[in-house]
Design a protein around this motif. Structure first.
Motif, PDB file in Angstrom:
ATOM      1  N   TYR A 156      43.717  43.345  41.965  1.00 25.50           N
ATOM      2  CA  TYR A 156      44.679  42.394  41.657  1.00 25.50           C
ATOM      3  C   TYR A 156      43.984  41.089  41.163  1.00 25.50           C
ATOM      4  O   TYR A 156      44.489  40.210  40.650  1.00 25.50           O
TER       5      TYR A 156
ATOM      6  N   TYR B 123      48.609  33.385  41.023  1.00 27.94           N
ATOM      7  CA  TYR B 123      49.036  34.083  41.861  1.00 27.94           C
ATOM      8  C   TYR B 123      48.113  35.347  42.070  1.00 27.94           C
ATOM      9  O   TYR B 123      47.713  35.715  43.336  1.00 27.94           O
ATOM     10  N   PRO B 124      48.093  36.260  41.416  1.00 30.07           N
ATOM     11  CA  PRO B 124      47.361  37.460  41.504  1.00 30.07           C
ATOM     12  C   PRO B 124      45.889  37.213  41.711  1.00 30.07           C
ATOM     13  O   PRO B 124      45.087  38.114  42.293  1.00 30.07           O
TER      14      PRO B 124
ATOM     15  N   TRP C   7      45.607  36.167  45.097  1.00 30.74           N
ATOM     16  CA  TRP C   7      46.090  37.496  46.024  1.00 30.74           C
ATOM     17  C   TRP C   7      44.687  38.643  45.901  1.00 30.74           C
ATOM     18  O   TRP C   7      44.271  38.906  47.051  1.00 30.74           O
TER      19      TRP C   7
ATOM     20  N   GLY D 263      49.986  33.818  46.594  1.00 25.40           N
ATOM     21  CA  GLY D 263      48.728  34.701  46.454  1.00 25.40           C
ATOM     22  C   GLY D 263      48.089  34.926  47.692  1.00 25.40           C
ATOM     23  O   GLY D 263      47.750  36.081  48.216  1.00 25.40           O
TER      24      GLY D 263
END
Length: 442
Positions: free
Chosen positions: A159, A288-289, A292, A343
């Motif tokens: 990710y 966000y990723p 994450w 995330g």
């Protein structure tokens, strides 16, 4: 003339542990980063491509590429586990990369949205084969003592690569257009991934068999009914419905990817509607990723110390709060904060759910249990695309975000009530005796 023996066919002692298998573990982390990169090439560009080049105005129609991706990936996740147990992990990994090769070419040349749909069916098949297999192989290598850490590294690599690639494709699209430049990265990822998997990756099924010979049942008797010789149907039933921890993990995984499908398909459109540039949308799509991904390096290891359940519950609640902030916000800064929180919440959940499945499943059918769990988890992409698209068409994008936020909070409550702590405080197994041959495929 002497010939050099391929590295995957050289027998080596089978030993469990991260340190004992460090070179292969690091190689598999790199391979999964390339798997994530194949997914990341779409995160920023494809929703905008559907709206701007193919004229898709209905949200449900625009999210069809996520629905078919999720459906294909979910189905293949299930069979990938069965195939990995039957034929070995390495052949399944190589097959996944072969399926990935035409994906970026189809996206570059697509004259109609139907080509994009076809590319995402292939991408789903490829992701189901490659990502599922790297998960199982890392669990095989490290044994029971570092399962959370292993999943943290695996999902972090995947990710983080999704985030970096989403950022890179956003800038490429702003500088050179939506096609073909962003998808040239995918061509490189597929070629390198196939080369590494074919030439350097070793089979790990022998490690699972070794662990099965040392498997120690829980002292509280919870897993006495989960013996080594469950049928495929029994594995599916236990993982999906009957076993409390496995079924709780499956529903949480489904809801987690339901909100990821929402973020993938509707966030870029929401941000574009607020007047953000493609470059800034790329930053948000990557943030966000990326959080994450990197966060899982911490949360995976923490789950080996603190346990699985509390991280899963807290992570689902944090995701729900972050989605609420996305629905309320209307500027780049607030959305950036929400992306970081989303995330972080996902990082708490993602590797921990996989580790929990590995805790409960017997080594003899663990690959199948992981496949069933990932069937439900990636079915969340389908549910997310259909639900978010329908609600967005009826009530608007922000209403769709609120709906998914409520479902995410409810899923965390289910885990809090139904799931028990799966982590057992046991020592690592002794090293394998010298000379134990490693299973190999020539």
């Amino acid at each position: 003339m002497s010939t050099r023996t391929p590295p995957w066919s050289t027998p080596r002692p089978v030993r469990l542990g991260l340190r004992e298998n460090a070179p292969q573990f690091v190689l598999l982390v790199a391979v999964n980063a390339l798997v994530g990169g194949m997914l990341g090439q779409e995160r920023t560009v494809l929703p905008l491509l559907g709206e701007q080049e193919f004229g898709l105005r209905a949200y449900t129609a625009g999210l069809t590429f996520i629905a078919v991706f999720g459906l294909a990936k979910a189905a293949v996740n299930y069979v990938a586990g069965t195939w990995a147990d039957r034929w070995g992990r390495r052949p399944v990994l190589i097959a996944g990369w072969l399926v990935a090769l035409p994906v970026p070419l189809l996206l570059i040349w697509a004259p109609t949205w139907g080509w994009v749909i076809a590319a995402n069916v292939l991408l789903g098949v490829s992701q189901g084969l490659t990502w599922s297999t790297t998960v199982v192989m890392k669990i095989d290598l490290v044994g029971p003592a570092r399962r959370g850490l292993a999943m943290g590294f695996n999902e972090a690599a995947g990710y983080a690569a999704v985030g970096v690639t989403a950022l890179a494709t956003g800038y490429l699209a702003e500088a050179y257009g939506l096609r073909p430049a962003p998808f040239l990265l995918g061509i490189a990822f597929a070629a390198v991934g196939l080369g590494l998997s074919t030439l350097l990756v070793r089979e790990t099924r022998g490690h699972a068999r070794l662990e099965a010979t040392r498997h120690v049942p829980r002292s509280d008797g919870r897993h006495d009914h989960l013996h080594a010789d469950l049928t495929d149907r029994q594995v599916f039933t236990q993982t999906s419905f009957r076993e409390r921890a496995l079924s709780s993990a499956s529903q949480a995984g489904l809801v987690n990817n339901l909100n990821d499908g929402l973020a993938w398909g509707l966030f870029p459109i929401l941000f574009a509607g607020a007047g953000l540039s493609v470059g800034r949308i790329g930053v948000l799509a990557a943030l966000y990723p990326a959080v994450w991904g990197v966060g899982q390096l911490v949360t995976g290891a923490l789950s080996d110390r603190w346990g699985r359940k509390r991280l899963i519950v807290a992570g689902m609640v944090l995701q729900a709060l972050a989605l609420g902030l996305v629905a309320l916000a209307d500027d780049f800064s607030a959305w950036a904060v929400a992306a970081v929180l989303l995330g972080a919440g996902t990082a708490m959940v993602y590797p921990t759910l996989l580790a929990a499945v590995g805790d409960v499943a017997h080594p003899a059918w663990r690959a199948r249990a992981v496949g069933v769990y990932r069937l439900w988890r990636d079915g969340g992409f389908v549910a997310g695309a259909l639900l978010a698209g329908a609600v967005a068409d009826l009530l608007g994008v922000r209403a769709a975000v609120w709906t998914v936020a409520a479902l995410t909070a409810a899923s965390g409550l289910v885990v809090a009530v139904r799931m028990y702590e799966t982590l057992q405080r046991t020592g690592a197994p002794d090293p394998a005796p010298p000379g134990t041959p490693e299973e190999h495929h020539g």
